[in-house]
Design a protein around this motif. Structure first.
Motif, short mmCIF file in Angstrom:
data_model
loop_
_atom_site.label_atom_id
_atom_site.label_comp_id
_atom_site.label_asym_id
_atom_site.label_seq_id
_atom_site.Cartn_x
_atom_site.Cartn_y
_atom_site.Cartn_z
N GLY A 201 -1.16 -16.46 -40.09
CA GLY A 201 -2.29 -17.13 -40.72
C GLY A 201 -2.47 -16.78 -42.18
O GLY A 201 -3.47 -16.16 -42.56
N ARG A 205 1.02 -21.18 -44.59
CA ARG A 205 1.47 -21.02 -43.21
C ARG A 205 2.46 -22.14 -42.86
O ARG A 205 2.20 -23.31 -43.10
CB ARG A 205 0.27 -21.07 -42.26
N VAL A 697 3.47 -29.30 -41.41
CA VAL A 697 2.59 -28.18 -41.11
C VAL A 697 3.05 -27.52 -39.82
O VAL A 697 3.81 -28.10 -39.03
CB VAL A 697 1.12 -28.63 -40.95
N THR A 699 1.65 -26.43 -36.35
CA THR A 699 0.50 -26.89 -35.58
C THR A 699 -0.39 -25.72 -35.16
O THR A 699 -0.02 -24.55 -35.24
CB THR A 699 0.95 -27.62 -34.30
N GLY A 700 -1.58 -26.07 -34.68
CA GLY A 700 -2.41 -25.10 -34.00
C GLY A 700 -1.80 -24.73 -32.66
O GLY A 700 -0.74 -25.24 -32.27
N PHE A 790 -3.67 -30.29 -35.39
CA PHE A 790 -4.10 -29.94 -36.74
C PHE A 790 -5.61 -29.70 -36.67
O PHE A 790 -6.40 -30.61 -36.84
CB PHE A 790 -3.75 -31.06 -37.73
N GLN A 793 -9.31 -25.18 -38.74
CA GLN A 793 -8.85 -24.00 -39.45
C GLN A 793 -7.67 -24.32 -40.36
O GLN A 793 -7.62 -23.87 -41.51
CB GLN A 793 -8.46 -22.90 -38.46
N GLU A 794 -6.72 -25.10 -39.84
CA GLU A 794 -5.56 -25.46 -40.66
C GLU A 794 -5.94 -26.40 -41.79
O GLU A 794 -5.39 -26.33 -42.89
CB GLU A 794 -4.48 -26.08 -39.78
N ARG A 795 -6.89 -27.28 -41.54
CA ARG A 795 -7.37 -28.15 -42.61
C ARG A 795 -7.99 -27.31 -43.73
O ARG A 795 -7.73 -27.51 -44.91
CB ARG A 795 -8.40 -29.14 -42.05
N ARG A 797 -7.31 -24.26 -44.40
CA ARG A 797 -6.26 -23.49 -45.07
C ARG A 797 -5.61 -24.31 -46.17
O ARG A 797 -5.31 -23.79 -47.25
CB ARG A 797 -5.22 -23.02 -44.05
N PRO A 835 -11.38 -22.08 -36.17
CA PRO A 835 -10.82 -23.21 -35.42
C PRO A 835 -11.79 -23.80 -34.41
O PRO A 835 -11.65 -24.97 -34.03
CB PRO A 835 -9.61 -22.59 -34.70
#
Length: 925
Positions: A201, A205, A697, A699-700, A790, A793-795, A797, A835
């Motif tokens: 993380g 990432r 990306v 993924t989660g 997605f 949290q990834e958004r 980031r 997330p």
């Protein structure tokens, strides 16, 4: 046999270099005010590939053909001079005295153009920063990424913590995009990527960057930062821009010694860099550099308040009343506190949150040899060896599935020990034939490897061995190798068609990429007792398994055409196109059209429209691993999970409906102004927009569970034979993004008293936004899997993990043998998104760091510097959501992992180590 060819080639080069002709320009360059020699001055000859730099005594020798030549002398912090000279079978001596001027962040540039016209960065069609080794050393840092982070406004690099291998490599970005969206060149040639893929993380990432810290600082002459997409010129990865590191080859000897430490008393740094350059024959030179860096780790962890011996942080039973549940928790909590006291467990020092411990050893060989008046052979070699040590999360005694109490009755802190090797070699030959046809043929071979050794750990499934169970493991190695061959030709047809310049350049290239994963020893990955429920493999980093092993190769063919013309004395145009074909996914075309119009001497307008691409890295296509990660579980805090990262072409990916990777594609727009506001002041302002489609990306986590999603995940993993894996992640082209921003650089130079003041205000504003909904599985319903593929949290980031603004105001005052540099850097706001819960999101306000150093030259060969970075000891905002669960308040929200984290480890502006003081000695012989 190949070695014999190399020795034969070197012998021939030395033979021919001695037979070169004697026409040349030589002389010395000095400071007009003090009369002191200026080493490192750039000397370039218009309409040729000829150039050099002054040595440590300020001397230079420039071989030239007969006829008139226009020669430019430029140096950071001094006004450029252009002289007309004529060579007629003779040697001409020309001594130059440069006056202090406005050349901060400006210089003659290599990157961004294949024309031989001499241009500074205010004259180019693209925004370019040129950072001299003097500026790098004045930053008070010892690693290239951290040096650039302090002096280049659009460049960002923050050290990571508790991120496995990424603790040992600093992800570096440009304009707020990803580490793999900036291309790195060494002496104008593509440099290989790192072997490590960032899967934890951190910033970037899922990306694969280029490790700039493998380059010895002692061998760097300058760094050029092209802040514009350049895929049409240089190929894949150049969506955000290009960083070109230019290495030294001037004669003389220099050395620099740096020692420092953080105010907190840890994180000691020591660096020694030595450079020596020699002449070879009458027109060649070879530079040698060695660089040694020792970096001690830091720790900014807080006091731990969670369970140690008894897990009192338990969930409420299905048939348990709230009162009974709280009473049970309180009873367990009391038992835990008693055992903590009885065993004298240290709650203050059971995790390391900060810089990893790294020792770095590097060397460089760089040179050129004339084998005829119009032909030159050049070569560069870089070798780097690094050892690192970082830690993971503490394994507490209550975590019985991760411990063997006979070995660690009080738990343990597992360690990751890294061994990195990086090597590259460049050999090229180029010159001129006929009437102005320039040609260049080169080959670069390079590679990077990352070995994982795990210590102070165990494989919990070996519990039957008790004290005899191993505590150290070889966990495997990842490798990346690359070979790139280029051939290019160019010619300026300006005189033939009646314009100032009309340069036509074209060429072809062939690249071979190879990616390998080597498995670790059996005990590092095997679960010897799956029925026990205990974790298999080495704790903190389970080794790569034989099923993860890979040795894949792909090839890339490319061809390009580049046109640049001063159509009039006011209008400069550039057009470029490039086609690349990848053996693993197909072809791509990129193009660019740029223009600059000079309305007056004090004002020019420039702009570019281009499209670019980034091919999926071979790592992203073939990487797979099983690892232990800690994930946020509502009501339970951070919990360990065995997570599988599965290859893009694997049966597991197919079952989850993950399509085959394809190239990211971008459309870039930029519009800017350049201005000589006053004789001693320059200004550049460049606005940009970068639209990226099909961004790759990681993924989660698709996690097992009792929900509908969890049950589907369980069924898919079990059907694929992944019964030990609790979660799965994949690489996929998931999102489209738009990045908008503005770069500003204002440079000025003034006489202040008997000295001179050079000042720079440089800044970057950027904003990245995800556009539209993420692309989801081709076979599974989006309402089930879309938010997992997605997640928020990834958004966050992508959009907020890097500062959306960075401004630096810096000034250097020089008076005779005294100089002082003050730099104030403001880092913009960053955010983190949880997330699962918006209540756990965090905002971190802008912060300002102030650096100051004072230097005095004791004599011609020794300068002493004392300084400090972040002298006011500024830290990022502390985590706010730190009301960790207690025995009586189990529903509190917690971002600190029971107090262990004081500062965010996933979104950092400039680190969280506080103030730093240092001293350095610079020797010049």
């Amino acid at each position: 046999m190949r070695k014999h060819y190399y020795f034969l080639l070197l012998g021939l080069l030395f033979f021919f270099s001695g037979a070169a002709m004697a026409q040349s320009l030589r002389g010395r360059v000095t400071d007009a005010q003090t009369g002191e020699a200026l080493p490192g001055v750039t000397i370039a000859v218009a309409n040729t590939t000829t150039g050099t730099t002054t040595d440590t005594r300020g001397d230079y020798t420039l071989p030239l053909t007969n006829g008139p030549h226009q020669v430019q002398f430029s140096f950071i912090g001094y006004n450029t001079q252009i002289r007309e000279i004529t060579i007629n079978n003779n040697e001409v001596t020309l001594n130059i005295a440069l006056a202090s001027g406005t050349q901060t962040l400006t210089d003659v540039v290599i990157v961004g153009s294949r024309s031989t016209q001499i241009r500074s960065n205010v004259e180019t069609v693209a925004p370019i920063d040129v950072i001299s080794v003097r500026e790098l050393q004045a930053s008070g840092q010892i690693e290239p990424t951290q040096m650039m982070n302090m002096v280049a406004p659009s460049f960002n690099s923050a050290r990571q913590s508790l991120a496995d291998g990424t603790d040992h490599i600093d992800p570096a970005t440009l304009r707020g995009l990803g580490p793999d969206q900036v291309l790195v060149l060494l002496n104008g040639k593509r440099r290989h990527n790192q072997a490590l893929i960032n899967v934890n993380g951190t910033v970037g990432r899922g990306s694969v960057g280029t490790d700039l810290n493998t380059i010895p600082v002692a061998g760097i002459e300058r760094i050029e930062v092209l802040r514009e997409g350049a895929s049409s010129q240089y190929g894949s990865d150049a969506i955000a821009g290009v960083v070109n590191v230019v290495m030294k080859k001037d004669t003389g000897t220099t050395a620099n010694l740096h020692v420092g430490q953080f105010y907190e008393g840890d994180g000691a740094n020591a660096q020694l860099g030595v450079y020596h350059g020699i002449k070879v024959g009458s027109k060649g030179s070879i530079g040698l550099a060695a660089d040694v860096r020792f970096r001690e780790g830091t720790n900014r962890a807080g006091r731990y308040t969670g369970p140690v011996y008894q897990n009192w942080n338990v969930s409420q039973g299905a048939n348990e009343s709230t009162a009974d549940w709280l009473a049970r928790r309180q009873n367990l909590y009391s038992q835990d506190q008693a055992l903590i006291t009885q065993n004298n467990f240290n709650l203050e020092n059971n995790i390391l949150v900060g810089n990893s411990d790294v020792n770095n050893f590097g060397g460089m060989l760089n040179g050129n040899l004339k084998i005829s008046p119009k032909t030159e052979v050049y070569f560069t070699g870089v070798l780097n060896y690094r050892q690192g040590q970082a830690a993971g999360f503490y394994r507490y005694p209550y975590q019985t599935t991760q411990n063997i109490p006979e070995i660690y009755p009080n738990g343990y802190l597992p360690e990751i020990h890294s061994t990195l090797w990086d090597r590259s070699g460049l050999v090229g030959i180029g010159g001129e034939w006929g009437k102005g046809w320039r040609w260049d043929l080169s080959n670069v071979i390079g590679g990077n490897s990352f070995r994982f050794d795990i210590e102070n750990s165990l494989n919990a499934s070996q519990f039957a061995l008790k004290e005899a169970a191993p505590t150290e493991f070889y966990a495997g190695t990842v490798k990346f190798n690359q070979n790139t061959s280029d051939f290019g030709v160019s010619k300026d047809f300006g005189q033939q068609i009646g314009v100032q310049s009309f340069n036509v350049a074209g060429g072809v290239s062939y690249r071979l990429d190879n990616y390998q994963i080597l498995a670790g020893e059996e005990a590092s990955y095997r679960n010897y007792a799956p029925e026990s429920g205990r974790g298999g493999g080495a704790q903190v980093f389970p080794g790569y398994q034989p099923a993860n092993e890979v040795n894949e190769t792909r090839n890339v063919f490319a061809g390009y055409l580049d046109l640049e013309t001063d159509l009039t004395d006011k209008l400069l145009l550039n057009a470029a196109g490039r086609y690349e074909n990848y053996s693993d996914f197909g072809g791509n075309v990129a193009g660019k059209l740029s223009a600059r119009y000079k309305f007056a001497e004090f004002f020019s307008l420039r702009g570019t429209i281009s499209n670019g691409f980034r091919a999926p890295s071979i790592h992203q296509r073939y990487y797979s691993a099983i690892s232990t990660v800690f994930v946020s579980v509502p009501g339970q805090g951070l919990q360990p999970r065995q997570q599988g990262t599965f290859r893009n072409d694997s049966p597991v990916a197919a079952a989850f409906g993950i399509p085959s990777l394809k190239a990211e594609k971008s459309t870039n727009y930029s519009l800017g102004i350049t201005s000589q506001l006053l004789p001693n002041m320059t200004l550049t302002v460049d606005a940009y927009q970068i639209d990226i489609r099909d961004r790759i990306v990681l993924t989660g986590q698709f996690q097992r569970g009792t929900s509908a999603v969890g049950q589907q995940v369980s069924a898919l993993l079990d059907a694929a034979g992944q019964t030990d894996v609790q979660a799965a992640i994949f690489f996929t082209n998931a999102v489209n993004t738009r990045t908008q921003g503005v770069d500003v650089v204002l440079s000025a130079d003034y006489a202040v008293g008997a000295g001179t003041l050079t000042a720079t205000l440089a800044g970057n504003l950027n904003q990245t936004e995800v556009r539209g909904d993420p692309k989801v599985s081709e076979t599974l319903p989006s309402d089930v899997f879309g938010n997992v593929l997605f997640n928020r949290q990834e958004r966050g980031r992508l959009e907020w993990s890097q500062p959306r603004s960075k401004f630096t105001l810096g000034g250097t005052y020089r008076l005779s043998k005294f100089s002082s540099t003050l730099r104030i850097t403001r880092f913009g706001e960053v955010k983190t998104f949880d997330p699962n819960s918006a209540q756990l999101d965090e905002d971190f306000s802008p912060k300002t760091a102030t650096d100051l150093n004072v230097s005095y030259r004791l004599n011609k060969w020794l300068q002493v510097t004392l300084g400090g970075n972040n002298i006011f000891d500024v830290y990022p905002d502390k985590l706010e959501v730190t009301q960790y669960p207690t025995a009586n308040n189990p529903t509190s929200l917690d971002n600190s992992s029971f107090g262990r984290f004081v500062y965010s480890r996933t979104a950092t502006q400039f680190g969280f180590n506080g103030g730093y003081y240092y001293g350095s000695l610079a020797f010049n012989f």
